[in-house]
Scaffold this motif. Sequence first.
Motif, PDB file in Angstrom:
ATOM      1  N   ALA A 177       0.841  -1.199   0.000  1.00  0.00           N
ATOM      2  CA  ALA A 177       0.000   0.000   0.000  1.00  0.00           C
ATOM      3  C   ALA A 177       0.875   1.246   0.000  1.00  0.00           C
ATOM      4  N   ALA A 178       1.932   1.252   0.834  1.00  0.00           N
ATOM      5  CA  ALA A 178       2.821   2.417   0.906  1.00  0.00           C
ATOM      6  C   ALA A 178       3.494   2.655  -0.445  1.00  0.00           C
ATOM      7  N   GLN A 179       3.884   1.574  -1.129  1.00  0.00           N
ATOM      8  CA  GLN A 179       4.577   1.754  -2.414  1.00  0.00           C
ATOM      9  C   GLN A 179       3.620   2.176  -3.522  1.00  0.00           C
ATOM     10  N   GLN A 180       2.316   1.964  -3.316  1.00  0.00           N
ATOM     11  CA  GLN A 180       1.344   2.497  -4.265  1.00  0.00           C
ATOM     12  C   GLN A 180       1.303   4.019  -4.171  1.00  0.00           C
ATOM     13  N   VAL A 181       1.484   4.516  -2.951  1.00  0.00           N
ATOM     14  CA  VAL A 181       1.219   5.929  -2.702  1.00  0.00           C
ATOM     15  C   VAL A 181       2.455   6.794  -2.889  1.00  0.00           C
ATOM     16  N   THR A 182       3.641   6.293  -2.491  1.00  0.00           N
ATOM     17  CA  THR A 182       4.835   7.134  -2.571  1.00  0.00           C
ATOM     18  C   THR A 182       6.023   6.360  -3.130  1.00  0.00           C
ATOM     19  N   ALA A 183       6.879   7.072  -3.868  1.00  0.00           N
ATOM     20  CA  ALA A 183       8.110   6.474  -4.393  1.00  0.00           C
ATOM     21  C   ALA A 183       9.323   7.018  -3.645  1.00  0.00           C
ATOM     22  N   ARG A 184       9.092   7.731  -2.528  1.00  0.00           N
ATOM     23  CA  ARG A 184      10.225   8.181  -1.709  1.00  0.00           C
ATOM     24  C   ARG A 184      10.550   7.080  -0.714  1.00  0.00           C
ATOM     25  N   PRO A 185      11.795   6.592  -0.699  1.00  0.00           N
ATOM     26  CA  PRO A 185      12.106   5.461   0.189  1.00  0.00           C
ATOM     27  C   PRO A 185      11.843   5.748   1.663  1.00  0.00           C
ATOM     28  N   GLY A 186      12.294   6.901   2.176  1.00  0.00           N
ATOM     29  CA  GLY A 186      12.128   7.189   3.596  1.00  0.00           C
ATOM     30  C   GLY A 186      10.663   7.284   3.980  1.00  0.00           C
ATOM     31  N   LEU A 187       9.921   8.064   3.201  1.00  0.00           N
ATOM     32  CA  LEU A 187       8.499   8.249   3.466  1.00  0.00           C
ATOM     33  C   LEU A 187       7.759   6.920   3.338  1.00  0.00           C
TER      34      LEU A 187
END
Lengths: 274, 325
Positions: free
Chosen positions: B252-262
């Motif tokens: 789910a997180a990788q769907q929303v953001t491509a910033r590694p830290g975030l």
Amino acid sequence: MLVMRGAAAAAGGRTLWSGVDLEVGAGEFVAVLGPNGAGKSTLVKVALGLLPLTAGSVELLGRPAGSSSRRVGYLPQRRSFDPGLAVRGRDVVRLGLDGHRWGVPFPLLLAGRRREREARTRVGEVVDLVGASAYADRPIGSLSGGEQQRLLIAQALVERPEILFLDEPLDSLDLPNQAAVASLIGGICRDSGVAVVMVAHDVNPILGQLDRVVYIAGGRVAAGSPHEVITSETLSALFSTPIEVVTTSDGRLVVVGEPEAPEVHGGRHGHEHR
Amino acid sequence: MSALAHLVAATAPARHAVLGPGAHLPHGAPPPVLGANLVSDLHELFAYHFMVTALAAGTVVAVLAAAVGWVMVLRRQSFAGHTLAVVGFPGAAGATLVGLPIAVGYFGACVAAALVIAAVPRGRAGSSRGAESAVTGAVQAFALAAGVLFVNLYNGFLNGVDALLFGSFLGITDSQVWALTAVAVGALALLVLLGRPLLFASVDPDVARARGVPVRALSLAFVVLLGVAVAAASEITGSLLVFALLVMPAAAAQQVTARPGLGLVLSVALGLLVTWSGLAVAYFSIYPSGFYLTSFGFAVYLVAAGVRGVSEARSRRVAALGRGA
């Protein structure tokens, strides 16, 4: 920058090339040409110390190859990223700067904050330099081949290398992108004084920018300016078979009758030529 | 019938080992009901010690699984994660059989399997994938079969299979929470230490190798870390539902953001959300916690995929407008 003396390399028990003498000076743009399987990529990997020599010596930036230095940039043969890879182009460039350092950036401390700011500035500079600012914040997997290639060149440049090795960076790009990326590399070489050693399948997109070419064929190597090496006489002698080089009206060089090298991996194909 | 009741009564002291849903209710007490008063409901939740330990263990496991899972999803190693989880089942059942704590079984089996996966040399990408997945499939089926056999040999609790495969938040002891915390702190410290080189090796192995990053060693270290995270998650979700905590928050997180830290932070936050809400609702329900954890995880993933779809459609429209202008 790069000095090779009497160098020879082998793959799968077969000698690829031998007796290679080569010097690349600061700020020179050198192309490595030759048919498939002649050992072009091997030449680059030997120079980087990723593969051993079977004879002779190689020195990179005045040191034996393999004492890996940050002042050397490397773009391996075409990698494409998984289309779903959710990492920004900017982060892939950043990995070229500090991806080899253990741990994670720690911007909570004062020193960490300054280093973080410097790193971001530097990444921003190279991303601008390759003209990728518009899409550097998108996931790299979602970008086109040409966009990915520009970001990978930025990644190779981010540590301010003195010499840059590029393995077929124009491969699988369409013609306008080939021309654009070629002039980008030529510009970096001229303006930043970075020596460039570039493996290429086709010399024409970079012909105008080249200082020298290294032509590998039949286990031997010919080096010199493009118009010395890419001639019917030189190539015929190199391949030991009649080769004709034709110059078209728009200045492009066409090599006619170039035989492909035998399959390096051997075995399965027997003596069959590709 | 009376023989079975006798058997259950005789083995009652070992109930904490494998318990089914609803078993936490004291005899004769009315089942808890989720009322309109959220404050009193929360108060009731924390009144029982077993619930506090369950939430503590769930929190520790959620953080570890979401962080390691984020890297696993990035590296496309979910299949390896699933294999490790399935191998954990016979480990846990076997441990119960010989009288060891279940956690020892999970960790022993998962880490041993991770070492085996790490030791088997991987062929060049693509060339031996088919054979590799066939071997893994065979091992998974055998692991499940062995687990069923162990549970039957133990023959104490018929619902033990349920708890081992689909999870149970009951009967987690204080010492288990401390052990989980120690393991999680160690694993997360290692993950932070590997940090950037692991990301480099995952995203761009060729260049990483040329820059002196030990790509192969990192891949070994990560599979072992994955084994540890899978074993920890199994204690809450059971062997078959570890992906509720390992894959769903990370994906789910990788769907929303491509910033590694975030992305990492978001993955952990979503993991905690799923765990807390799943455990709390399960307490007021007669249905198993694994169902709620997994359903909430799936809902989070669907929402994230929806958010991504909407934002992509919008950026396409903006791009089209830009071209039109």
